[in-house]
Motif scaffolding. Sequence first.
Motif, PDB file in Angstrom:
ATOM      1  N   ALA A 188       0.777  -1.310   0.037  1.00 18.49           N
ATOM      2  CA  ALA A 188       0.110  -0.019   0.064  1.00 18.49           C
ATOM      3  C   ALA A 188       0.838   1.291   0.006  1.00 18.49           C
ATOM      4  N   TYR A 192       0.314   1.393  -3.747  1.00 14.57           N
ATOM      5  CA  TYR A 192      -0.829   2.050  -4.043  1.00 14.57           C
ATOM      6  C   TYR A 192      -0.554   3.514  -3.995  1.00 14.57           C
ATOM      7  N   ASN A 193      -0.007   3.938  -2.721  1.00 12.57           N
ATOM      8  CA  ASN A 193      -0.071   5.236  -2.426  1.00 12.57           C
ATOM      9  C   ASN A 193       1.193   5.806  -3.198  1.00 12.57           C
ATOM     10  N   LEU A 216     -13.971   5.431  -4.263  1.00 14.03           N
ATOM     11  CA  LEU A 216     -13.003   4.701  -4.277  1.00 14.03           C
ATOM     12  C   LEU A 216     -13.167   3.698  -5.495  1.00 14.03           C
ATOM     13  N   TRP A 221      -9.351   5.827  -9.041  1.00 13.28           N
ATOM     14  CA  TRP A 221      -8.947   4.976  -7.744  1.00 13.28           C
ATOM     15  C   TRP A 221      -8.778   3.727  -8.101  1.00 13.28           C
ATOM     16  N   THR A 368      -4.877   7.995   2.724  1.00 17.48           N
ATOM     17  CA  THR A 368      -6.024   7.259   3.749  1.00 17.48           C
ATOM     18  C   THR A 368      -5.678   8.143   5.270  1.00 17.48           C
ATOM     19  N   GLU A 380      -6.960   2.792   6.123  1.00 25.87           N
ATOM     20  CA  GLU A 380      -5.478   2.674   5.781  1.00 25.87           C
ATOM     21  C   GLU A 380      -5.196   1.317   5.789  1.00 25.87           C
ATOM     22  N   THR A 383      -6.493  -0.848   3.063  1.00 25.17           N
ATOM     23  CA  THR A 383      -5.864  -0.596   2.056  1.00 25.17           C
ATOM     24  C   THR A 383      -4.371  -1.306   1.880  1.00 25.17           C
ATOM     25  N   SER A 387      -4.093  -3.896  -1.469  1.00 26.94           N
ATOM     26  CA  SER A 387      -2.935  -3.900  -2.118  1.00 26.94           C
ATOM     27  C   SER A 387      -2.205  -5.075  -2.243  1.00 26.94           C
ATOM     28  N   LEU A 404     -13.311  -1.527  -0.284  1.00 22.58           N
ATOM     29  CA  LEU A 404     -13.022  -0.477   0.601  1.00 22.58           C
ATOM     30  C   LEU A 404     -13.802   0.530   0.664  1.00 22.58           C
TER      31      LEU A 404
END
Length: 416
Positions: A188, A192-193, A216, A221, A368, A380, A383, A387, A404
């Motif tokens: 994540a 992802y982030n 999301l 997203w 998040t 968070e 996620t 992920s 999510l």
Amino acid sequence: MKKTLRFALLASTLLAGTAQAEDVTLTIESWRNDDLTIWQDTLIPAFEAANPGIKVTFSPTAPAEYNAALNSKLSAGSAGDLITCRPFDASLELFKQGNLADLTSLAAMANFSDVAKSAWQTDDAAATFCVPMASVIHGFIYNKEAFDKLGISPPTTVDEFFAALDKIKADGTYIPMAMGTADQWEAATMGYNNIGPNYWKGEEGRLALIKGTQKLTDADWVAPFEQLAKWKDYLGDGYQAQTYPDSQNLFTLGRAAIYPAGSWEIAGFNTQAAFKMGAFPPPVAAAGDDCYISDHTDIAMGMNAKTAHPEETKKFLEWVGSPEFATMYANALPGFFSLNSTPVEMKDPLAQEFVSWRGKCHSTIRSTYQILSRGTPNLENETWTASANVINGTETPANAAKRLQEGLESWYKPAP
């Protein structure tokens, strides 16, 4: 003669009392016990030299114990004058309880952007209660020797990124990318982030999610999950059981060519890797697109609302918000970048590369962290799982996003 002596002794006592009254000692509470020597040997001496009469003591607590220990000290009235602030909800709660002073009017606050201050503000941004100190930036660190050997240039677009991964995989000398899914948070945080802001347009998308005007399950997203689903072909055998330290070791031992990274790795990698390294920001969809980086607010400093020395404490915080402090701190801890709007000249080449992206890309924070992880299920943590599942192939991007969003909607209602 006796009268003269009495007057001399009285004058001496009064002068000593005045000197003692001016000699104030401030104590800093912090969870960062790894930078004790930097505070003691570099930062504090610089402040004390410019501010005679104010002494400063750095008094850290072990990271895992900090929140509980600090709350106990605050309740007992024994906490230090200066409180090192974690981002978002933990510090916001201290402010709401009256433990942190409102620092909105501090002159040094003018040195920070709205994004820099967002981790230490009330939800409506009406009050700022900690002076931002540093952030960490996300991107990719690569083995320059591997890239040179294979004739690869740092990719700037997603197509170039996957072409580079394919070339590394076809050669077979290196694992294309060092990242595992065993610990989940890596997938994540560095997955992802890391790549996501280029899809949801950084702050635009993050704030729209908070306002409820985006979900999301929207394409922007879901798209980062769709890219993550392709990563599994490049992570090497057994990546599902690979831990965070395993990933670090694979890269620093020269066995992997690319490492999805946070800038906090710089100091450790400089020590452990025997090869030259470079870094590139998350690739964009097409050449010429605006780029976005996760420039995540990490650490700040506030004032104990009940300090016996508010003026001296504010003087220290004005210094923490100064370009002088920013330069000293960022170079003492490469990879923890100043949030001060005044550019800081970095000495470490890898740190220079990371921080240069601020001049090319839009900065945002992890999607998040503000507001959206206050309830259950925690967005968070969810996620992290999503992920890792997407990379492992046990959950589709669409299903992960749907789960999510449903979890978020079960407790979060955007303000009207």
